[in-house]
Design a protein around this motif. Structure first.
Motif, short mmCIF file in Angstrom:
data_model
loop_
_atom_site.label_atom_id
_atom_site.label_comp_id
_atom_site.label_asym_id
_atom_site.label_seq_id
_atom_site.Cartn_x
_atom_site.Cartn_y
_atom_site.Cartn_z
N ARG A 265 1.12 5.84 -4.55
CA ARG A 265 0.21 6.05 -3.43
C ARG A 265 -1.16 6.48 -3.94
O ARG A 265 -1.29 7.50 -4.62
N GLN A 266 -2.16 5.71 -3.64
CA GLN A 266 -3.55 6.07 -3.94
C GLN A 266 -4.35 5.79 -2.68
O GLN A 266 -4.33 4.70 -2.15
N ARG A 267 -5.05 6.80 -2.21
CA ARG A 267 -5.88 6.62 -1.02
C ARG A 267 -7.24 7.26 -1.25
O ARG A 267 -7.36 8.24 -1.96
N HIS A 268 -8.21 6.70 -0.62
CA HIS A 268 -9.57 7.21 -0.72
C HIS A 268 -10.21 7.07 0.65
O HIS A 268 -10.09 6.04 1.29
N LEU A 269 -10.88 8.12 1.10
CA LEU A 269 -11.59 8.09 2.37
C LEU A 269 -12.97 8.70 2.16
O LEU A 269 -13.10 9.74 1.49
N PHE A 270 -14.00 8.07 2.71
CA PHE A 270 -15.37 8.53 2.58
C PHE A 270 -16.02 8.52 3.97
O PHE A 270 -15.90 7.53 4.69
N ARG B 189 -21.29 6.30 8.27
CA ARG B 189 -20.45 5.29 7.63
C ARG B 189 -19.08 5.90 7.33
O ARG B 189 -18.99 7.06 6.91
N VAL B 190 -18.04 5.11 7.54
CA VAL B 190 -16.67 5.47 7.18
C VAL B 190 -16.13 4.36 6.29
O VAL B 190 -16.28 3.18 6.60
N GLU B 191 -15.51 4.76 5.19
CA GLU B 191 -14.97 3.78 4.24
C GLU B 191 -13.61 4.26 3.75
O GLU B 191 -13.42 5.45 3.49
N ALA B 192 -12.67 3.34 3.63
CA ALA B 192 -11.33 3.67 3.13
C ALA B 192 -10.92 2.63 2.09
O ALA B 192 -11.24 1.46 2.21
N GLN B 193 -10.22 3.11 1.07
CA GLN B 193 -9.64 2.22 0.07
C GLN B 193 -8.12 2.30 0.21
O GLN B 193 -7.57 3.40 0.28
N LEU B 194 -7.49 1.14 0.24
CA LEU B 194 -6.05 1.05 0.48
C LEU B 194 -5.40 0.15 -0.56
O LEU B 194 -6.09 -0.54 -1.31
N PHE B 195 -4.07 0.09 -0.54
CA PHE B 195 -3.30 -0.81 -1.42
C PHE B 195 -3.72 -0.65 -2.88
O PHE B 195 -4.23 -1.59 -3.50
N HIS B 196 -3.53 0.56 -3.40
CA HIS B 196 -3.88 0.88 -4.78
C HIS B 196 -5.36 0.63 -5.07
O HIS B 196 -5.72 0.18 -6.14
N ARG B 197 -6.17 0.89 -4.07
CA ARG B 197 -7.64 0.74 -4.13
C ARG B 197 -8.09 -0.70 -4.34
O ARG B 197 -9.21 -0.95 -4.74
N GLY C 21 -6.98 -7.58 -11.88
CA GLY C 21 -7.24 -6.31 -12.56
C GLY C 21 -8.36 -5.49 -11.93
O GLY C 21 -8.75 -4.48 -12.47
N GLY C 22 -8.90 -5.94 -10.82
CA GLY C 22 -9.93 -5.17 -10.13
C GLY C 22 -11.35 -5.52 -10.48
O GLY C 22 -12.29 -5.04 -9.86
N VAL D 189 -18.20 -9.85 -9.36
CA VAL D 189 -17.53 -9.31 -10.53
C VAL D 189 -18.27 -8.03 -10.94
O VAL D 189 -19.49 -7.96 -10.86
N ASP D 190 -17.50 -7.01 -11.32
CA ASP D 190 -18.10 -5.79 -11.87
C ASP D 190 -17.05 -5.08 -12.71
O ASP D 190 -15.91 -5.50 -12.82
N ASN D 191 -17.47 -4.01 -13.35
CA ASN D 191 -16.58 -3.25 -14.20
C ASN D 191 -16.52 -1.81 -13.74
O ASN D 191 -16.40 -0.91 -14.55
N ALA D 192 -16.67 -1.58 -12.44
CA ALA D 192 -16.66 -0.22 -11.90
C ALA D 192 -15.77 -0.17 -10.66
O ALA D 192 -15.69 -1.13 -9.92
N ARG D 193 -15.11 0.94 -10.44
CA ARG D 193 -14.28 1.11 -9.25
C ARG D 193 -14.76 2.34 -8.60
O ARG D 193 -14.43 3.00 -7.85
#
Length: 127
Positions: free
Chosen positions: A27-32, A50-58, A90-91, A123-127
């Motif tokens: 479980r990984q969750r992120h809320l902003f 602004r509201v932002e959420a990351q789901l499904f392993h970000r 791979g993100g 494409v990027d190299n940042a999460r």
């Protein structure tokens, strides 16, 4: 062009974020959440959020935002937008979809409401 009357304003902003990661990786969750408000002495209020959420392993990021200007005055304007980003391989590679409202200037100097939609691949190299 818009002229502002003589006066003063006060601005405040709240930024909240939350992360939860289990050691098992299940479980990984992120809320902003971001909310800014500016109040003017002559009665105008501007709000931006602004509201932002990351789901499904970000791998999936979903965000919505809104802006209201000149609240409490004639000609109040509202704008909304949304975005979804799906990361894969791979993100580092992602697809992106965006949409919302906007304002177009007219030759008469007024603003005409409109909408936008966009899709893309990045494409990027940042999460």
């Amino acid at each position: 062009e818009a002229s502002f009357p003589e006066g003063a304003s006060a601005y405040g902003e709240v930024i909240l974020s939350w992360d939860a990661v289990r050691l098992s990786g299940m479980r990984q969750r992120h809320l902003f959440l971001s909310l800014g408000v500016e109040a003017f002495s002559w009665g105008r209020v501007d709000v931006d959020g602004r509201v932002e959420a990351q789901l499904f392993h970000r791998n999936l990021t979903v965000g919505v935002g809104g802006l209201a200007t000149a609240m409490g005055q004639p000609g109040t304007r509202y704008l909304v937008s949304g975005e979804a980003r799906w990361r894969f391989l791979g993100g580092n590679l992602y697809t992106l979809g965006q949409g919302g409202t906007l304002l177009f200037p007219t030759p008469e100097g007024t603003l005409r409401p409109g909408a936008f939609a966009a899709v893309g691949l990045g494409v990027d190299n940042a999460r």
